[in-house]
Scaffold this active site. Structure first.
Site, mmCIF file in Angstrom:
data_model
loop_
_atom_site.group_PDB
_atom_site.id
_atom_site.type_symbol
_atom_site.label_atom_id
_atom_site.label_comp_id
_atom_site.label_asym_id
_atom_site.label_seq_id
_atom_site.Cartn_x
_atom_site.Cartn_y
_atom_site.Cartn_z
ATOM 1 N N GLU A 39 -2.778 -8.772 3.130
ATOM 2 C CA GLU A 39 -3.146 -9.191 4.326
ATOM 3 C C GLU A 39 -4.555 -9.274 4.481
ATOM 4 O O GLU A 39 -5.009 -9.674 5.586
ATOM 5 C CB GLU A 39 -2.182 -8.695 5.573
ATOM 6 C CG GLU A 39 -2.954 -7.220 6.035
ATOM 7 C CD GLU A 39 -2.264 -5.978 4.853
ATOM 8 O OE1 GLU A 39 -2.491 -4.832 5.074
ATOM 9 O OE2 GLU A 39 -1.696 -6.711 3.999
ATOM 10 N N HIS B 238 -3.818 -4.757 -0.470
ATOM 11 C CA HIS B 238 -3.274 -5.348 0.963
ATOM 12 C C HIS B 238 -3.308 -6.872 0.805
ATOM 13 O O HIS B 238 -4.568 -7.409 1.163
ATOM 14 C CB HIS B 238 -4.334 -4.819 2.143
ATOM 15 C CG HIS B 238 -4.091 -3.323 2.455
ATOM 16 N ND1 HIS B 238 -3.170 -3.029 3.249
ATOM 17 C CD2 HIS B 238 -4.811 -2.193 2.042
ATOM 18 C CE1 HIS B 238 -3.341 -1.720 3.571
ATOM 19 N NE2 HIS B 238 -4.007 -1.161 2.799
ATOM 20 N N CYS C 145 0.796 -1.323 -0.064
ATOM 21 C CA CYS C 145 0.096 0.085 -0.040
ATOM 22 C C CYS C 145 0.957 1.128 -0.133
ATOM 23 O O CYS C 145 1.690 1.617 -0.814
ATOM 24 C CB CYS C 145 -0.752 0.018 1.028
ATOM 25 S SG CYS C 145 -2.340 1.053 1.003
#
Length: 228
Positions: A210, A208, A85
């Site tokens: 994650e 992202h 990001c």
């Protein structure tokens, strides 16, 4: 490597969302340390640079822990770095937010600026345009990933002239053309931006991983699988 699992440092420079990044990388098979310690970051098999929030604030935090130097030294030695990001955005020459220009790490030429779309931020799941030969997206080329951002690199300006291997650049688009009756053929085209880059030891994603479920976990495993 220790105990068979690569050692990854998640660089702690005051950016948010650190714990979720640590957990995701651990689940993907690495030993993970969250730290701003320079030597630990230099010695790790892989360095992950997260980032959320404003470009200028991230760069200030990064410089406070000499993160720009750490990134540069790792790359000069061919040591893997993954930016996520805003951790990807700060790798470019500069960022422009609200008319304020901030110098980045300068690993890639180009400017990060505001997306040109009817609705900003770009928030949610989106497909990406993966180049042939990608290691980062191996096996997940057609998956969706989770984005949340208002700014991006909207062009790729690095020219290698075949002197070095050209980076693999993955693209995404935000902002669908207007609905019937709301502009028709005159509606603006979606804004295209850099979604990921694979450039030697330096890889990065605008989205992202994650927060991207199974696809994001697979992407992190792909990166960790390259560490040694």
């Amino acid at each position: 490597m220790s105990g068979g699992a690569p050692r990854v440092v998640v660089l702690d420079y005051g950016s948010g969302n650190l714990r979720s990044a640590v957990r995701a990388v651990e689940r993907a098979g690495a030993q993970v340390e969250l730290t701003s310690d320079k030597q630990a970051a230099l010695d790790a098999d892989g360095l992950l640079v997260p980032g959320v929030g404003a470009y200028a604030a991230c760069m200030a935090g990064l410089r406070a822990v000499r993160g720009d130097e750490i990134i540069g030294r790792r790359l000069s030695g061919g040591r893997p770095v993954l930016g996520i990001c805003v951790g990807m955005q700060i790798l470019f020459d500069r960022g422009v937010e609200h008319g304020v220009e901030t110098a980045g790490c300068g690993e890639w030429p180009g400017t990060v600026d505001r997306l040109q779309a009817p609705v900003v931020p770009h928030m949610g799941w989106n497909t990406v345009e993966v180049p042939q030969g990608s290691q980062l997206f191996a096996g997940i080329e057609d998956e969706r990933f989770y984005f949340v951002h208002s700014y991006a690199a909207r062009s790729w300006d690095l020219v290698t002239n075949d002197r070095t291997r050209a980076p693999l650049v993955t693209w995404a688009s935000h902002g669908a053309p207007g609905a019937p009756g709301d502009g028709g053929e005159d509606a603006p085209a979606p804004d295209r931006f850099v979604a990921a880059v694979e450039n030697g030891p330096l890889w990065a994603t605008q989205f992202h991983p994650e927060k991207s479920g199974d696809a994001g976990a697979a992407l992190l495993r792909n990166w960790i699988g390259t560490l040694s």
